[in-house]
Design an enzyme around this catalytic site. Structure first.
Site, mmCIF file in Angstrom:
data_model
loop_
_atom_site.group_PDB
_atom_site.id
_atom_site.type_symbol
_atom_site.label_atom_id
_atom_site.label_comp_id
_atom_site.label_asym_id
_atom_site.label_seq_id
_atom_site.Cartn_x
_atom_site.Cartn_y
_atom_site.Cartn_z
ATOM 1 N N ASP A 201 0.845 -1.192 0.000
ATOM 2 C CA ASP A 201 0.000 0.000 0.000
ATOM 3 C C ASP A 201 0.883 1.246 0.000
ATOM 4 O O ASP A 201 1.754 1.396 0.857
ATOM 5 C CB ASP A 201 -0.892 -0.034 1.248
ATOM 6 C CG ASP A 201 -2.034 0.956 1.189
ATOM 7 O OD1 ASP A 201 -2.396 1.375 0.069
ATOM 8 O OD2 ASP A 201 -2.582 1.289 2.253
ATOM 9 N N HIS B 145 -9.682 4.860 -1.853
ATOM 10 C CA HIS B 145 -8.921 4.888 -0.607
ATOM 11 C C HIS B 145 -9.755 5.577 0.471
ATOM 12 O O HIS B 145 -10.672 6.337 0.177
ATOM 13 C CB HIS B 145 -7.603 5.650 -0.810
ATOM 14 C CG HIS B 145 -6.558 4.844 -1.505
ATOM 15 N ND1 HIS B 145 -5.362 4.498 -0.919
ATOM 16 C CD2 HIS B 145 -6.522 4.300 -2.748
ATOM 17 C CE1 HIS B 145 -4.645 3.787 -1.770
ATOM 18 N NE2 HIS B 145 -5.334 3.659 -2.886
ATOM 19 N N THR C 264 -13.172 3.991 5.299
ATOM 20 C CA THR C 264 -13.821 4.094 6.611
ATOM 21 C C THR C 264 -14.695 5.344 6.682
ATOM 22 O O THR C 264 -14.247 6.437 6.329
ATOM 23 C CB THR C 264 -12.756 4.150 7.728
ATOM 24 O OG1 THR C 264 -12.034 2.925 7.737
ATOM 25 C CG2 THR C 264 -13.400 4.365 9.093
ATOM 26 N N ASN D 88 -10.416 0.430 0.163
ATOM 27 C CA ASN D 88 -9.429 0.256 1.228
ATOM 28 C C ASN D 88 -10.014 0.601 2.595
ATOM 29 O O ASN D 88 -10.635 1.659 2.757
ATOM 30 C CB ASN D 88 -8.211 1.140 0.975
ATOM 31 C CG ASN D 88 -7.430 0.725 -0.259
ATOM 32 O OD1 ASN D 88 -7.843 -0.138 -1.023
ATOM 33 N ND2 ASN D 88 -6.286 1.348 -0.454
ATOM 34 N N THR E 163 -8.615 2.329 9.029
ATOM 35 C CA THR E 163 -8.927 3.107 10.231
ATOM 36 C C THR E 163 -10.019 2.459 11.075
ATOM 37 O O THR E 163 -9.910 2.393 12.303
ATOM 38 C CB THR E 163 -9.341 4.540 9.844
ATOM 39 O OG1 THR E 163 -8.270 5.143 9.115
ATOM 40 C CG2 THR E 163 -9.640 5.373 11.074
#
Length: 285
Positions: A85, A209, A212, A231, A234
């Site tokens: 990443d 990205h 969350t 992705n 968090t």
């Protein structure tokens, strides 16, 4: 099952209208939780590893062997990719590939477009010769994730995205369109108009990205516009840490790490299962 490139799982996701989660691993318990969730849900999965997390765990080779060992002992049957990443350079991407990573992200998004293209192309040439998939980024995803720090958000330019895709041969593109690393301050404001334009320019899967905290309706719309990788880090960190705090508060005398890390692992597993169902990847292995 052996580790695989994430290329085929992303293409399948885009064609069938769902997204595969990239869940970052930060230690053994994260890897256990995510692999267990994937097997229970029969979901393909991408294990994200930042350079900072790899250093913390001992190095790229340690991470790969840990994951392979777990997959062997768990008798994992679902497709699993291990992905670098925000790779910072060609050298770091090469190091990860040589250690056994099956996918890498080269993040040259802070460079001028021509330089981003040049660096990304060199990574693609090296990776593709070894059956490894490549992700690239344009624009600026706000917030902070390990070594990646950005003030504010800069939306990716669709014309630049088209040029990057055509000149590099990448397998997926992460256009920054309003998402951030870390917790959101206020409501996310994703650029769906730009997302639609970028997606229509090629058949390439898109990557979101900062997954969350994005409302389900926005997740679903992103998937409908060609996003097939989302992705998440968090949320697992927040919920997992809270589980450790709760365990220590419930029993201040506890000192065996297994007693407070097991609740963390179970909480992360539950969170990942929820994400797999939300993204639509459950039962798609």
């Amino acid at each position: 099952m052996a580790l695989v490139s994430m290329k085929e799982m992303m293409i399948k996701g885009k064609n069938e209208g769902y997204a595969i989660g990239q869940y970052n691993i930060n230690n053994l318990e994260y890897a256990q939780a995510i692999l267990q969730a994937a097997e229970e849900e029969q979901s393909p999965v991408i294990l994200g590893v930042s350079e900072g997390a790899a250093r913390y765990m001992g190095g790229f080779t340690t991470v790969v062997n840990m994951v392979k060992g777990l997959m062997h002992d768990y008798q994992t049957t679902v497709p699993v990719a291990i992905h670098l990443d925000h790779g910072s350079s060609l050298e770091k991407c090469v190091e990860a590939i040589e250690a056994g990573f099956t996918s890498v992200m080269i993040d040259a998004s802070t460079k001028p477009l021509a330089e981003n293209i040049e660096i990304t192309k060199s990574v693609v040439e090296y990776a593709h010769a070894r059956g490894v998939s490549v992700e690239a980024e344009l624009g600026v995803v706000g917030g902070q994730e390990d070594d990646v720090i950005a003030d504010g958000v800069i939306y990716a330019d669709p014309a630049e995205c088209k040029e990057l895709v055509e000149k590099t041969g990448i397998d997926c593109l992460a256009p920054a369109l309003g998402s951030v690393h870390g917790p959101y301050k206020g409501e996310p404001n994703l650029g769906f108009e730009e997302m639609e334009i970028i997606s229509s320019q090629s058949d390439l899967p898109l990557v979101l990205h900062g997954g969350t905290g994005i409302p389900t309706k926005d997740i679903q719309r992103s998937i409908s516009l060609g996003t097939s990788k989302i992705n998440v880090n968090t949320e697992n960190q927040i919920t997992g840490t809270q589980a450790v705090r709760d365990a220590l508060q419930a029993d201040p005398e506890v000192y065996d790490p297994r007693k407070y890390l097991t609740p963390m692992r179970e909480t992360i597993k539950k969170t990942v299962i929820g994400k797999m169902r939300e993204f639509g990847s459950s039962q798609k292995a």
